[in-house]
Design a protein around this motif. Structure first.
Motif, PDB file in Angstrom:
ATOM      1  N   ARG A 156       4.048 -12.626  13.605  1.00 37.21           N
ATOM      2  CA  ARG A 156       3.374 -11.398  12.892  1.00 37.21           C
ATOM      3  C   ARG A 156       2.420 -10.750  13.847  1.00 37.21           C
ATOM      4  N   LEU A 157       1.538 -11.398  14.308  1.00 36.74           N
ATOM      5  CA  LEU A 157       0.275 -10.752  15.247  1.00 36.74           C
ATOM      6  C   LEU A 157       1.056 -10.168  16.649  1.00 36.74           C
ATOM      7  N   GLY A 158       2.184 -10.909  17.120  1.00 38.93           N
ATOM      8  CA  GLY A 158       2.739 -10.522  18.130  1.00 38.93           C
ATOM      9  C   GLY A 158       3.577  -8.965  17.905  1.00 38.93           C
ATOM     10  N   VAL A 159       4.143  -9.085  16.737  1.00 39.47           N
ATOM     11  CA  VAL A 159       4.887  -7.464  16.333  1.00 39.47           C
ATOM     12  C   VAL A 159       3.811  -6.390  16.335  1.00 39.47           C
ATOM     13  N   GLY A 160       2.565  -6.812  15.529  1.00 36.33           N
ATOM     14  CA  GLY A 160       1.217  -6.080  15.734  1.00 36.33           C
ATOM     15  C   GLY A 160       0.712  -5.559  16.861  1.00 36.33           C
ATOM     16  N   LEU A 161       0.705  -6.577  17.894  1.00 42.87           N
ATOM     17  CA  LEU A 161       0.404  -5.950  19.404  1.00 42.87           C
ATOM     18  C   LEU A 161       1.218  -5.065  19.883  1.00 42.87           C
ATOM     19  N   HIS A 162       2.588  -5.301  19.700  1.00 45.30           N
ATOM     20  CA  HIS A 162       3.775  -4.309  20.222  1.00 45.30           C
ATOM     21  C   HIS A 162       3.328  -3.036  19.489  1.00 45.30           C
ATOM     22  N   LEU A 163       3.626  -2.986  18.264  1.00 45.76           N
ATOM     23  CA  LEU A 163       3.365  -1.625  17.361  1.00 45.76           C
ATOM     24  C   LEU A 163       2.006  -0.808  18.099  1.00 45.76           C
ATOM     25  N   LEU A 164       1.027  -1.665  18.183  1.00 40.23           N
ATOM     26  CA  LEU A 164      -0.548  -1.047  18.535  1.00 40.23           C
ATOM     27  C   LEU A 164      -0.138  -0.553  19.833  1.00 40.23           C
ATOM     28  N   GLN A 165       0.727  -1.025  20.939  1.00 38.27           N
ATOM     29  CA  GLN A 165       0.852  -0.626  22.119  1.00 38.27           C
ATOM     30  C   GLN A 165       1.723   0.625  22.203  1.00 38.27           C
ATOM     31  N   THR A 166       2.683   0.588  21.170  1.00 41.65           N
ATOM     32  CA  THR A 166       3.897   1.739  21.400  1.00 41.65           C
ATOM     33  C   THR A 166       3.879   2.489  20.408  1.00 41.65           C
ATOM     34  N   THR A 167       3.182   2.565  19.135  1.00 41.70           N
ATOM     35  CA  THR A 167       3.308   3.554  18.290  1.00 41.70           C
ATOM     36  C   THR A 167       1.848   4.079  18.040  1.00 41.70           C
ATOM     37  N   VAL A 168       1.617   5.273  17.250  1.00 49.36           N
ATOM     38  CA  VAL A 168       0.540   5.955  16.618  1.00 49.36           C
ATOM     39  C   VAL A 168       0.279   5.620  15.370  1.00 49.36           C
ATOM     40  N   LYS A 169       1.077   4.394  14.765  1.00 53.89           N
ATOM     41  CA  LYS A 169       0.797   4.128  13.247  1.00 53.89           C
ATOM     42  C   LYS A 169      -0.600   3.634  13.142  1.00 53.89           C
TER      43      LYS A 169
END
Length: 343
Positions: free
Chosen positions: A291-304
């Motif tokens: 779950r944290l891995g997904v979070g890292l990816h979303l922080l790097q690739t989105t503006v959510k």
């Protein structure tokens, strides 16, 4: 649009070390491109041309038509602009763009599948002692790895990289008699590799997924036939932990049970627990890390927002997400986000 039966030939000149040259046809369609030798027999058709594997480098090749140039800096900037534009698409893209305006130092980054990283601006270092350095205009291909330390370092411009994740089955065509494995492959982005990457990025905005899979495999073939045949040793067999990790990442909000994993992986719950214990982990730990891995990816690739990302990753509170994120990656989500913002 060109089809496979309507091939547009271009002329290229291959310059040998002693100034010798050989003309060949460079055939490009919307679906693939090949280097072929023209048959001397007039009775032969295009389909009977002999395929060639030719290693192209910035110093050995002149391609008339402007498709490849040794003006690497200009072309990299163009590729950055294209990738930035297409990454704003709402389509499910087969690549990711990672950028930062300030240095990022991230610990324990999971590499779940073989990952090809093209650094187009700035520098990336990997390993505890920065043992791997990948500067602008180069690539690094990483084997699946449960955790690796990374630094993304901007230069005068932002740090900018294109990431392409591969399936294990993409390597099936590479045969190897050795059982040894390697952890990474690195090298310069050659003109041919750069052109193939640019096509791949451009096609991602409109091409069907099946075609994009083929274009992705084409990048692998170019690397393999350009002197990086050690790619055959890059892929490690997936551990049970990695298989479970991948399943959780595919749906991080789901509250996966041991029984669901057992059913998906065709083994009993007791066997699954015993094998995970032997690998030094558990379902709870894998769920948290995935779950944290997904979070890292979303922080790097989105503006959510960080709160929205926490929810998408299955955390019930932003504070819990931030706390666990800091423990694993050695920086908070807010600190990571600040590296992507101007002063």
């Amino acid at each position: 649009m060109w089809g496979s039966g309507n091939i547009r030939p271009l002329k290229i000149c291959l310059m040998g070390r002693k100034g010798q040259s050989e003309s060949v046809g460079f055939n490009i369609s919307c679906f693939s491109f090949y280097l072929v030798r023209r048959s001397t027999s007039k009775s032969r058709s295009v389909s009977e041309y002999e395929s060639l594997h030719i290693v192209l480098s910035a110093y050995d090749v002149k391609i008339f038509g402007g498709f490849v140039s040794n003006q690497k800096g200009t072309y990299l900037k163009d590729l950055i602009a294209t990738a930035k534009s297409i990454s704003q698409s709402t389509r499910d893209l087969p690549f990711s763009v990672y950028t930062s305006r300030k240095e990022q130092v991230i610990s324990n980054v999971p590499i779940v599948k073989p990952l090809l990283i093209f650094v187009l601006s700035g520098t990336k270092t990997l390993g505890k002692n920065n043992s791997i350095t990948c500067s602008s205009g180069s690539f690094v291909f990483l084997s699946n790895n449960p955790k690796i330390d990374m630094r993304n370092i901007p230069s005068q411009d932002d740090y900018f990289a294109i990431l392409v994740e591969f399936e294990f089955s993409d390597f099936d065509s590479f045969t190897s008699t050795s059982r040894s494995t390697i952890k990474h492959v690195e090298g310069e982005i050659s003109p041919l590799l750069q052109y193939s990457l640019e096509q791949f990025v451009n096609f991602s905005s409109f091409a069907p997924q099946e075609l994009l899979k083929n274009r992705k495999k084409e990048i692998l073939e170019i690397l393999y036939n350009s002197g990086h045949n050690n790619l055959a040793h890059l892929v490690n067999a997936q551990t049970l932990s990695e298989k479970i990790y991948s399943l959780i990442m595919s749906s991080p909000q789901e509250n996966w049970s041991v029984e669901e994993f057992s059913e998906r992986l065709f083994m009993s719950a007791s066997t699954l627990r015993r094998r995970l214990k032997a690998e030094g982990t558990s379902i709870i730990e894998l769920r948290n890390r995935a779950r944290l891995g997904v979070g890292l990816h979303l922080l790097q690739t989105t503006v959510k927002s960080i709160g929205d990302i926490a929810e998408l990753c299955g955390f019930q509170s932003q504070s819990r997400f931030s706390e666990q994120f800091k423990i694993l990656f050695n920086m908070t989500p807010r600190e990571l986000r600040k590296t992507k913002m101007a002063d």
